[in-house]
Design a protein around this motif. Structure first.
Motif: not given
Length: 397
Positions: A187-216
């Motif tokens: 249930d991806r909608a429930a997973a979004r809701r658990a993060l405080g996101l809108d359950p009905d809208r798709p999510v594009v995510g970046w996740m990692g250490r905010m370091e030069p290697q990861k190029a945020p």
């Protein structure tokens, strides 16, 4: 019958430390004892994390980026002493300096050593003028013996090209992830809701250490023209690190402060990845990034730079998209392709999940390590079968 005992040497941050933790946790399940010498910065915190998982560990001070004859000699003496105290059958070391010191200790004590090499594919790009020094360090350690493990076939070929070890002493063991724990959300909608996101809208995510290697900052640059064109999409960043201030400033400069949601560090990456429809990795160099493998296993549509191990993980146009590192326009183009045509996402995600299950399952990784350890310790101590798991406490993430 005595348990097989490993002594591990590793720096205490980043993917190298995470790999050591994952490997030793899995080996513990089948009855392998280990003790880790946690080197360089973050050593006390990392040692405590390993201890919570029931793994032996101790912090050891070491200058990570420079030669310190007195300090390095002290580390070498501690490795030799610890290998005897813990009756280590094998010394496993992660990273160049650990690899040199560990192989020297193995030569002195007569113990077999595995050097889990991490940086050869990107050494020249990352170290620049210092690259010959790191090559010389690895080349000199060749005389101590040991066995090298690389994460990809590409890394193995680079190691052989650099003449750092003969072919029969270099093995490929791909990083493995828990494909049962990291799996598509029911249930991806429930997973979004658990993060405080809108359950009905798709999510594009970046996740990692905010370091030069990861190029945020490359990710933010790629979003400049996309956010306004896709108002139905939620764009998020999850992580922490030295570049947090610059990330905040870049978002403000691009007018995206209220358009890109900052989620902070995620102690449970499963929950975050199950909320993502699209996962973006913008790194300038990688060995074989664990988070990318976890995202593939979680059923995300993955877009990544084509550096080093990333191109071993994803097949461009089949199980995701690969673009040149540092090219924010290409990253934006690949992202727009799957935003404009949502029908591409599911086939990419399904192919990525299949690839994670068939090539990057942790059970396969553990079996290959057991096979290698069995060869190296023939006559010293029996290695349990990878199929004889015993319960182990997971501890914190």
């Amino acid at each position: 019958m005595r348990q097989l005992s490993l002594l591990a040497l590793t720096k205490s941050t980043g993917g190298i430390a995470l790999y050591n933790k994952l490997l030793l946790t899995e080996l513990r399940r089948i009855g392998v004892h280990s003790h880790t010498l946690c080197l360089s910065e973050n050593s006390e915190s990392y040692a405590a994390d390993l201890a919570r998982r029931g793994l032996g560990a101790e912090p050891v001070e070491m200058a990570r980026y420079s030669i310190d004859l007195g300090g390095d000699a002290r580390v070498l003496r501690r490795v030799i002493t610890a290998s005897r105290e813990h009756e280590a059958d094998v010394i496993v070391c992660h990273g160049s300096k650990s690899g040199f010191i560990g192989r020297a200790a193995g030569r002195i004590t007569g113990r077999p050593v595995v050097y889990r090499q991490a940086s050869m594919p990107f050494q020249r790009r990352v170290q620049g003028a210092k690259a010959p020094f790191y090559w010389a360090l690895d080349f000199a350690a060749r005389g101590f013996g040991g066995h090298v493990v690389t994460l990809t076939e590409y890394a193995r070929q680079e190691t052989l090209k650099a003449k750092l070890m003969p072919p029969d002493r270099v093995s490929v063991i791909r990083t493995g992830v828990d494909v049962e724990r990291f799996r598509p959300a029911t249930d991806r909608a429930a997973a979004r809701r658990a993060l405080g996101l809108d359950p009905d809208r798709p999510v594009v995510g970046w996740m990692g250490r905010m370091e030069p290697q990861k190029a945020p900052l490359d990710y933010i640059e790629a979003l400049r023209g996309l956010v306004a064109r896709y108002p139905q999409v939620q764009f998020v960043m999850a992580g922490e690190g030295r570049l947090e201030g610059e990330v905040t400033q870049a978002l403000a400069a691009a007018g995206l402060s209220d358009k890109v949601r900052m989620l902070g560090w995620q102690s449970d990456p499963v929950a975050a990845l199950q909320a993502f429809d699209i996962y973006v990795l913008s790194s300038h160099w990688e060995g074989l990034p664990i988070t990318l493998l976890e995202a593939m296993a979680s059923g995300c549509c993955c877009i990544s730079t084509d550096v080093d191990g990333c191109s071993d993980a994803l097949e461009d146009g089949v199980s995701g998209r690969l673009v040149a590192a540092g090219d924010a326009a290409a990253l934006a183009g690949a992202l727009e392709g799957v935003l404009h045509d949502p029908g591409l996402r599911d086939p990419y995600a399904a192919a990525g999940r299949h690839r994670a299950v068939t090539l990057f399952d942790k059970e396969t990784m553990v079996a290959k390590w057991v096979e290698l350890l069995s060869t190296l310790t023939a006559g010293r101590a029996p290695v349990p079968s990878a199929g004889t798991a015993e319960p182990a406490s997971e501890g914190g993430q």
